[in-house]
Write a protein that holds these residues in place. Structure first.
Motif, PDB file in Angstrom:
ATOM      1  N   ILE A  67       0.914  -1.250   0.102  1.00 27.67           N
ATOM      2  CA  ILE A  67       0.095  -0.136  -0.083  1.00 27.67           C
ATOM      3  C   ILE A  67       0.811   1.140  -0.072  1.00 27.67           C
ATOM      4  O   ILE A  67       0.649   2.310  -0.421  1.00 27.67           O
ATOM      5  CB  ILE A  67      -1.085   0.043   1.207  1.00 27.67           C
ATOM      6  CG1 ILE A  67      -2.006  -1.247   1.136  1.00 27.67           C
ATOM      7  CG2 ILE A  67      -1.736   1.428   1.313  1.00 27.67           C
ATOM      8  CD1 ILE A  67      -2.969  -1.209   2.184  1.00 27.67           C
ATOM      9  N   CYS A  68       2.013   1.169   0.556  1.00 26.32           N
ATOM     10  CA  CYS A  68       2.903   2.301   0.478  1.00 26.32           C
ATOM     11  C   CYS A  68       3.296   2.685  -1.042  1.00 26.32           C
ATOM     12  O   CYS A  68       3.588   3.680  -0.980  1.00 26.32           O
ATOM     13  CB  CYS A  68       4.401   1.765   1.100  1.00 26.32           C
ATOM     14  SG  CYS A  68       4.353   1.367   2.883  1.00 26.32           S
ATOM     15  N   ASN A  69       3.292   1.880  -1.855  1.00 23.42           N
ATOM     16  CA  ASN A  69       3.453   2.203  -3.304  1.00 23.42           C
ATOM     17  C   ASN A  69       2.283   3.146  -3.583  1.00 23.42           C
ATOM     18  O   ASN A  69       2.533   4.276  -4.415  1.00 23.42           O
ATOM     19  CB  ASN A  69       3.473   1.035  -4.269  1.00 23.42           C
ATOM     20  CG  ASN A  69       4.042   1.211  -5.555  1.00 23.42           C
ATOM     21  OD1 ASN A  69       5.022   1.898  -5.637  1.00 23.42           O
ATOM     22  ND2 ASN A  69       3.323   0.672  -6.684  1.00 23.42           N
ATOM     23  N   GLU A  70       1.105   2.987  -3.288  1.00 20.55           N
ATOM     24  CA  GLU A  70       0.146   3.986  -3.643  1.00 20.55           C
ATOM     25  C   GLU A  70       0.260   5.149  -2.930  1.00 20.55           C
ATOM     26  O   GLU A  70      -0.029   6.205  -3.478  1.00 20.55           O
ATOM     27  CB  GLU A  70      -1.356   3.266  -3.229  1.00 20.55           C
ATOM     28  CG  GLU A  70      -1.622   2.017  -3.981  1.00 20.55           C
ATOM     29  CD  GLU A  70      -2.993   1.242  -3.482  1.00 20.55           C
ATOM     30  OE1 GLU A  70      -3.825   1.871  -3.003  1.00 20.55           O
ATOM     31  OE2 GLU A  70      -2.780   0.002  -3.418  1.00 20.55           O
ATOM     32  N   ILE A  71       0.661   5.169  -1.578  1.00 18.37           N
ATOM     33  CA  ILE A  71       0.958   6.380  -1.111  1.00 18.37           C
ATOM     34  C   ILE A  71       2.294   7.040  -1.734  1.00 18.37           C
ATOM     35  O   ILE A  71       2.169   8.513  -2.030  1.00 18.37           O
ATOM     36  CB  ILE A  71       1.624   6.311   0.421  1.00 18.37           C
ATOM     37  CG1 ILE A  71      -0.005   5.573   1.193  1.00 18.37           C
ATOM     38  CG2 ILE A  71       1.934   7.517   1.033  1.00 18.37           C
ATOM     39  CD1 ILE A  71       0.511   5.190   2.412  1.00 18.37           C
ATOM     40  N   ARG A  72       3.318   6.570  -2.396  1.00 16.95           N
ATOM     41  CA  ARG A  72       4.180   7.148  -3.057  1.00 16.95           C
ATOM     42  C   ARG A  72       3.914   7.564  -4.164  1.00 16.95           C
ATOM     43  O   ARG A  72       4.361   8.972  -4.584  1.00 16.95           O
ATOM     44  CB  ARG A  72       5.351   5.928  -3.613  1.00 16.95           C
ATOM     45  CG  ARG A  72       6.570   6.595  -4.228  1.00 16.95           C
ATOM     46  CD  ARG A  72       7.360   5.520  -4.707  1.00 16.95           C
ATOM     47  NE  ARG A  72       6.741   4.632  -5.804  1.00 16.95           N
ATOM     48  CZ  ARG A  72       6.506   4.908  -6.864  1.00 16.95           C
ATOM     49  NH1 ARG A  72       6.689   6.195  -7.464  1.00 16.95           N
ATOM     50  NH2 ARG A  72       5.789   4.254  -7.484  1.00 16.95           N
ATOM     51  N   GLU A  73       2.838   6.826  -5.086  1.00 17.89           N
ATOM     52  CA  GLU A  73       2.303   7.651  -6.012  1.00 17.89           C
ATOM     53  C   GLU A  73       1.268   8.708  -5.925  1.00 17.89           C
ATOM     54  O   GLU A  73       1.356   9.546  -6.818  1.00 17.89           O
ATOM     55  CB  GLU A  73       1.327   6.523  -6.715  1.00 17.89           C
ATOM     56  CG  GLU A  73       2.404   5.389  -7.427  1.00 17.89           C
ATOM     57  CD  GLU A  73       1.610   4.141  -8.204  1.00 17.89           C
ATOM     58  OE1 GLU A  73       0.197   4.391  -7.776  1.00 17.89           O
ATOM     59  OE2 GLU A  73       2.232   3.510  -8.667  1.00 17.89           O
ATOM     60  N   THR A  74       0.595   8.783  -4.713  1.00 16.85           N
ATOM     61  CA  THR A  74      -0.545   9.692  -4.744  1.00 16.85           C
ATOM     62  C   THR A  74       0.080  11.106  -3.580  1.00 16.85           C
ATOM     63  O   THR A  74      -0.410  12.052  -3.787  1.00 16.85           O
ATOM     64  CB  THR A  74      -1.681   9.370  -4.027  1.00 16.85           C
ATOM     65  OG1 THR A  74      -1.433   8.650  -2.571  1.00 16.85           O
ATOM     66  CG2 THR A  74      -2.123   8.319  -4.829  1.00 16.85           C
ATOM     67  N   GLY A  75       1.126  10.644  -2.722  1.00 18.20           N
ATOM     68  CA  GLY A  75       1.671  11.558  -1.632  1.00 18.20           C
ATOM     69  C   GLY A  75       0.591  11.769  -0.701  1.00 18.20           C
ATOM     70  O   GLY A  75       0.648  12.940   0.208  1.00 18.20           O
ATOM     71  N   ARG A  76      -0.343  11.118  -0.622  1.00 18.39           N
ATOM     72  CA  ARG A  76      -1.619  11.183   0.407  1.00 18.39           C
ATOM     73  C   ARG A  76      -1.401  10.114   1.553  1.00 18.39           C
ATOM     74  O   ARG A  76      -1.034   9.064   0.943  1.00 18.39           O
ATOM     75  CB  ARG A  76      -2.986  11.318  -0.173  1.00 18.39           C
ATOM     76  CG  ARG A  76      -3.065  12.484  -1.235  1.00 18.39           C
ATOM     77  CD  ARG A  76      -4.516  12.763  -1.529  1.00 18.39           C
ATOM     78  NE  ARG A  76      -5.114  11.676  -2.084  1.00 18.39           N
ATOM     79  CZ  ARG A  76      -4.994  11.459  -3.638  1.00 18.39           C
ATOM     80  NH1 ARG A  76      -4.596  12.448  -4.151  1.00 18.39           N
ATOM     81  NH2 ARG A  76      -5.672  10.319  -3.977  1.00 18.39           N
ATOM     82  N   PRO A  77      -1.778  10.356   2.937  1.00 12.72           N
ATOM     83  CA  PRO A  77      -1.834   9.318   3.876  1.00 12.72           C
ATOM     84  C   PRO A  77      -3.098   8.394   3.653  1.00 12.72           C
ATOM     85  O   PRO A  77      -4.133   8.888   2.993  1.00 12.72           O
ATOM     86  CB  PRO A  77      -1.750  10.234   5.068  1.00 12.72           C
ATOM     87  CG  PRO A  77      -2.475  11.388   4.722  1.00 12.72           C
ATOM     88  CD  PRO A  77      -2.063  11.709   3.195  1.00 12.72           C
ATOM     89  N   ILE A  78      -3.074   7.171   4.230  1.00 11.75           N
ATOM     90  CA  ILE A  78      -4.149   6.375   4.206  1.00 11.75           C
ATOM     91  C   ILE A  78      -4.206   5.942   5.739  1.00 11.75           C
ATOM     92  O   ILE A  78      -3.491   5.475   6.422  1.00 11.75           O
ATOM     93  CB  ILE A  78      -3.986   5.350   3.293  1.00 11.75           C
ATOM     94  CG1 ILE A  78      -3.826   5.580   1.771  1.00 11.75           C
ATOM     95  CG2 ILE A  78      -5.057   4.080   3.510  1.00 11.75           C
ATOM     96  CD1 ILE A  78      -3.215   4.420   0.810  1.00 11.75           C
ATOM     97  N   PHE A  79      -5.695   6.066   6.153  1.00 11.64           N
ATOM     98  CA  PHE A  79      -6.005   5.716   7.678  1.00 11.64           C
ATOM     99  C   PHE A  79      -7.197   4.674   7.197  1.00 11.64           C
ATOM    100  O   PHE A  79      -8.274   4.852   6.607  1.00 11.64           O
ATOM    101  CB  PHE A  79      -6.538   6.865   8.324  1.00 11.64           C
ATOM    102  CG  PHE A  79      -5.388   7.850   8.905  1.00 11.64           C
ATOM    103  CD1 PHE A  79      -5.089   7.792   9.967  1.00 11.64           C
ATOM    104  CD2 PHE A  79      -4.887   8.665   7.810  1.00 11.64           C
ATOM    105  CE1 PHE A  79      -4.027   8.916  10.295  1.00 11.64           C
ATOM    106  CE2 PHE A  79      -4.062   9.702   8.066  1.00 11.64           C
ATOM    107  CZ  PHE A  79      -3.797   9.744   9.563  1.00 11.64           C
ATOM    108  N   ILE A  80      -7.066   3.476   7.664  1.00 12.94           N
ATOM    109  CA  ILE A  80      -7.972   2.377   7.798  1.00 12.94           C
ATOM    110  C   ILE A  80      -8.429   1.792   9.268  1.00 12.94           C
ATOM    111  O   ILE A  80      -7.564   1.315   9.708  1.00 12.94           O
ATOM    112  CB  ILE A  80      -7.596   1.217   6.623  1.00 12.94           C
ATOM    113  CG1 ILE A  80      -6.981   1.531   5.469  1.00 12.94           C
ATOM    114  CG2 ILE A  80      -8.796   0.210   6.815  1.00 12.94           C
ATOM    115  CD1 ILE A  80      -6.483   0.471   4.648  1.00 12.94           C
ATOM    116  N   ASP A  81      -9.430   2.219   9.585  1.00 12.73           N
ATOM    117  CA  ASP A  81      -9.823   1.669  10.918  1.00 12.73           C
ATOM    118  C   ASP A  81     -10.060   0.325  10.778  1.00 12.73           C
ATOM    119  O   ASP A  81      -9.663  -0.556  11.858  1.00 12.73           O
ATOM    120  CB  ASP A  81     -11.147   2.188  11.280  1.00 12.73           C
ATOM    121  CG  ASP A  81     -11.031   3.649  11.598  1.00 12.73           C
ATOM    122  OD1 ASP A  81      -9.905   4.313  11.947  1.00 12.73           O
ATOM    123  OD2 ASP A  81     -12.140   4.539  11.785  1.00 12.73           O
ATOM    124  N   SER A  82     -10.869  -0.319   9.949  1.00 15.09           N
ATOM    125  CA  SER A  82     -10.982  -1.752   9.954  1.00 15.09           C
ATOM    126  C   SER A  82     -11.102  -2.137   8.311  1.00 15.09           C
ATOM    127  O   SER A  82     -12.011  -1.612   7.740  1.00 15.09           O
ATOM    128  CB  SER A  82     -12.498  -2.149  10.598  1.00 15.09           C
ATOM    129  OG  SER A  82     -12.856  -3.317  10.375  1.00 15.09           O
TER     130      SER A  82
END
Length: 154
Positions: A67-82
Motif C-alpha cells: 500500500i506504501c506504493n500507492e502512497i508514493r504515487e499519490t503523496g496522500r496518507p491512508i487511514f483504515i480503521d477496519s
C-alpha cells in the motif's frame, strides 16, 4: 536512495524508535515502521514490533505489492480503521496477505517534496484511528521523524 546507507543510519536511531513506539501508543496498534522506497524498491528501515508481525529492519518487499506504493504515487496518507468495514480495502490483496485489519501510513517527504518513504502502523485488530485528532498527531509525528532523518533523507 542509498538503501544501505539509510538502513545503517535509521535502524539505530533512537529518536526514530521513540516516534514508532509513540505511534503504536497513540493508535493502539502493535507494529510500526519506517520504510524507504523508490519506484522499484521498498525496504523497512526501522521497526517497532510488539505483536511479532515478522518484518524486520532491512527486509524488502515487492514495492508493487504494498500500500506504501500507492502512497508514493499519490503523496496522500491512508487511514483504515477496519479493513473488513472499508469497501475500498476489504478485497485489496495487501491486507489479506499480511493479515492486518487496521492500517495507517503517511508519506515522508524530503525538502524537495519528493517521497522518501512512509511511516506506517498495522494491527490484526481494528482500531479507531481515522479521527481529526489522530490524523493531526500522526502528521506531527511524521514531521518530527523527518527532522530526525533529514541528513540521511536527502
Amino acid at each position: 536512495m542509498d538503501f544501505e546507507r539509510s538502513l545503517a543510519a535509521v535502524s539505530v536511531n533512537s529518536d526514530v524508535a521513540d516516534v514508532l513506539r509513540e505511534l503504536c501508543d497513540l493508535t493502539g496498534m502493535g507494529f510500526a515502521a519506517v520504510a524507504g522506497m523508490t519506484e522499484d524498491r521498498w525496504m523497512a528501515l526501522q521497526v517497532y514490533d510488539r505483536i511479532e508481525f515478522g518484518l524486520n529492519a532491512g527486509d524488502e518487499l515487492d514495492i508493487a505489492a504494498t500500500i506504501c506504493n500507492e502512497i508514493r504515487e499519490t503523496g496522500r496518507p491512508i487511514f483504515i480503521d477496519s479493513v473488513r468495514d472499508a469497501p475500498q480495502w476489504r478485497d485489496h490483496p495487501v491486507p489479506a496477505t499480511y493479515g492486518f485489519q487496521s492500517y495507517v501510513s503517511v508519506p515522508l517527504f524530503r525538502m524537495d517534496r519528493s517521497v522518501y518513504g512512509t511511516m506506517f502502523a498495522v494491527d490484526p485488530k481494528p482500531h479507531v484511528i481515522d479521527t481529526p485528532e489522530i490524523r493531526k498527531a500522526i502528521g506531527l509525528q511524521a514531521a518530527r521523524l523527518m527532522t530526525c532523518l533529514y541528513p540521511d533523507a536527502i
